[in-house]
Design an enzyme around this catalytic site. Structure first.
Site, mmCIF file in Angstrom:
data_model
loop_
_atom_site.group_PDB
_atom_site.id
_atom_site.type_symbol
_atom_site.label_atom_id
_atom_site.label_comp_id
_atom_site.label_asym_id
_atom_site.label_seq_id
_atom_site.Cartn_x
_atom_site.Cartn_y
_atom_site.Cartn_z
ATOM 1 N N ARG A 1 0.823 -1.215 0.000
ATOM 2 C CA ARG A 1 0.000 0.000 0.000
ATOM 3 C C ARG A 1 0.856 1.264 0.000
ATOM 4 N NH1 ARG A 1 -2.474 1.503 4.514
ATOM 5 N NH2 ARG A 1 -2.707 -0.657 5.181
ATOM 6 N N TYR B 1 -9.927 21.901 -13.750
ATOM 7 C CA TYR B 1 -10.481 20.586 -14.068
ATOM 8 C C TYR B 1 -11.787 20.383 -13.285
ATOM 9 C CZ TYR B 1 -10.822 15.568 -14.428
ATOM 10 O OH TYR B 1 -11.275 14.306 -14.657
ATOM 11 N N ASP C 1 -1.160 21.987 -11.204
ATOM 12 C CA ASP C 1 -1.569 20.828 -11.998
ATOM 13 C C ASP C 1 -0.874 20.957 -13.355
ATOM 14 O OD1 ASP C 1 -2.852 19.007 -13.702
ATOM 15 O OD2 ASP C 1 -4.795 19.229 -12.720
ATOM 16 N N LYS D 1 -3.281 10.913 -18.685
ATOM 17 C CA LYS D 1 -3.280 11.655 -19.935
ATOM 18 C C LYS D 1 -1.946 11.471 -20.657
ATOM 19 C CE LYS D 1 -7.237 12.783 -18.263
ATOM 20 N NZ LYS D 1 -7.469 13.970 -17.470
HETATM 21 C C1 LIG Z 1 -7.938 14.237 -16.217
HETATM 22 C C2 LIG Z 1 -7.440 15.346 -15.414
HETATM 23 C C3 LIG Z 1 -7.426 15.261 -14.016
HETATM 24 C C4 LIG Z 1 -7.966 14.070 -13.259
HETATM 25 O O1 LIG Z 1 -7.264 12.906 -13.510
HETATM 26 P P1 LIG Z 1 -7.818 11.407 -13.317
HETATM 27 O O2 LIG Z 1 -6.627 10.590 -13.621
HETATM 28 O O3 LIG Z 1 -8.949 11.225 -14.266
HETATM 29 O O4 LIG Z 1 -8.266 11.294 -11.911
HETATM 30 C C5 LIG Z 1 -6.901 16.338 -13.317
HETATM 31 N N1 LIG Z 1 -6.438 17.439 -13.941
HETATM 32 C C6 LIG Z 1 -6.455 17.557 -15.280
HETATM 33 C C7 LIG Z 1 -5.942 18.787 -15.903
HETATM 34 C C8 LIG Z 1 -6.959 16.518 -16.057
HETATM 35 O O5 LIG Z 1 -6.981 16.652 -17.381
#
Ligand SMILES: *Cc1c(COP(=O)(O)O)cnc(C)c1O
Length: 404
Positions: free
Chosen positions: A57, A110, A182, A207
């Site tokens: 974990r 987001y 982010d 992504k």
């Molecule tokens: C997709 C995304 C997220 C969230 O990610 P997950 O892997 O789906 O939880 C956060 N920030 C941005 C900019 C995103 O494109």
């Protein structure tokens, strides 16, 4: 410290051939438990005095490899891999925020982050305010005595607003705030927020980092103290660990990240330039266009303009929907950063959970479309967009002439 280019390091750093087997690609180690020669070394490991793993974990050797690779690429002391981008974002925020604290957040973020901050965080006494982070004075004026964090996303989703990470970090640090960025849209190849002063970088590795649309994962990068705190006291207790197989998939995806990002950038620019000239498009947001309001800042802060283009059709909610329905190559989908070109309608899809009045304040109009440029031939993507625009504009013209 790095001496070779990131393009080379992305392939060679950290992931060395296995000493025992000489295998070039990393092994997958799914083991949960790890044996110790004596109790003392087990205790040392749990206390964080060694670099070893002890229970699944909190990490395993494959995840550790991914964490070390990302820490290296983002130029951070340590990284943590988690089960999703949202796990990374919520854990990063909770690293600094407790009941009674306040967080300042950039305007368009987001959808999931918006949902976390407005629905879950207030249940635990965490306050928030959205602020236009292109306006440093507005940011300074919004800082309260209990503000602990400035949370930003740049380029933002979906307006592709560029925020000055260096200036915002300086301002935040003068007031004792931590800065979280982010960096999902950019990857460490195109933008490195820690170098610009941020305290934590978060990624949805779902992504571009994995890049193939087949893993959900998140990453947090920062200093050793913060990352250990999150690992032990948040991620561990909330049980949001990644697993070895997915860590391996991401390590594999990372090896092609440089060539993928180059192609994403090129395709997005070609698409943005095409749309910018099209009579049926009223607005194109892409930081690589000279018309972008923060074009200069983008050129200094980013090493590539990314694969996301957003644009507004001359029409309403229905026009946007019709346009998407006519596309043949580009797929209507919620994600981004995949080899396939993906399109979506933020007002009805990714940002539908944000009330309409607030959506509009964030620049998310009913006619706005978000396109994630894939790795296909740019001419084919453009041809698809051109055809769909022609069909929809012809239909609208016909309807208009009937109504006259
Ligand atoms: C997709 C995304 C997220 C969230 O990610 P997950 O892997 O789906 O939880 C956060 N920030 C941005 C900019 C995103 O494109």
């Amino acid at each position: 410290m790095r001496t070779r280019s990131l393009e080379t390091e992305i392939i060679h750093a950290i992931t060395k051939p296995d000493e025992k087997t000489r295998a070039v690609s990393p092994s997958i180690v799914p083991a949960v438990a790890y044996a110790f020669t004596d109790v003392e070394s087990a205790i040392d490991t749990v206390m964080g005095k060694t670099n070893d793993v002890y229970y699944g974990r909190y990490g395993n050797p494959t995840i550790k490899l991914l964490e070390e690779k990302i820490a290296f690429l983002e130029q951070g002391e340590e990284a943590l891999a988690l089960s999703s981008g949202m796990a990374a974002i919520s854990n990063a925020l909770l690293c600094y925020l407790t009941s009674g604290d306040h967080v300042l957040v950039t305007k368009d973020i987001y959808g999931g982050t918006h949902h976390f901050l407005t629905v879950l965080a207030p249940r635990f006494g965490i306050e928030f305010d959205f602020v236009d982070c292109t306006d440093l004075e507005a940011v300074a004026a919004s800082i309260k005595s209990n503000t602990k964090v400035l949370y930003i996303e740049t380029p933002s989703n979906p307006s592709l607003t560029i925020l000055d990470i260096k200036a915002l970090s300086k301002l935040a640090h003068e007031q004792g705030l931590a800065v979280i960025v982010d960096n999902t849209f950019m990857t460490p190849l195109l933008q490195r927020p820690l170098d610009l002063g941020a305290d934590l970088v978060v990624h949805s590795a779902t992504k571009y980092i994995n890049g193939h649309g087949d893993v959900i994962a998140g990453l947090v990068v920062g200093n050793k103290r913060d990352i250990s705190f999150i690992r032990k006291n948040l991620m561990g207790d909330l049980g949001q660990n990644l697993n070895a197989w997915e860590a391996y998939m991401i390590l594999r995806g990372i090896k092609t990240m440089a060539i993928r990002m180059k192609k994403h950038n090129e395709n997005a620019l070609a698409i943005a330039e095409f749309l910018n000239e099209h009579p049926f498009i009223s607005k194109v947001n892409y930081p690589g266009l000279i018309s972008h309001p923060q074009y200069e800042l983008a050129q200094t802060q980013m090493e590539g303009m990314g694969g996301i283009v957003t644009f507004e059709l001359k029409g309403d909610f229905d026009t946007a929907k019709r346009f998407l329905n006519q596309l043949e190559l580009a797929m209507i989908s919620f994600s981004l950063g995949d080899p396939e070109t993906l399109v979506q309608h933020p007002a009805s899809m990714t940002h539908a959970s944000i009330p309409k009045s607030e959506r509009e304040k964030f620049g998310i109009s009913d006619g706005l479309i978000r396109l994630s440029a894939g790795l296909e031939n740019a001419d084919d993507i453009i041809e698809d967009l051109k055809n769909s625009l022609l069909i929809v504009s012809n239909e609208l013209q016909k309807e208009l002439s009937y109504s006259i």
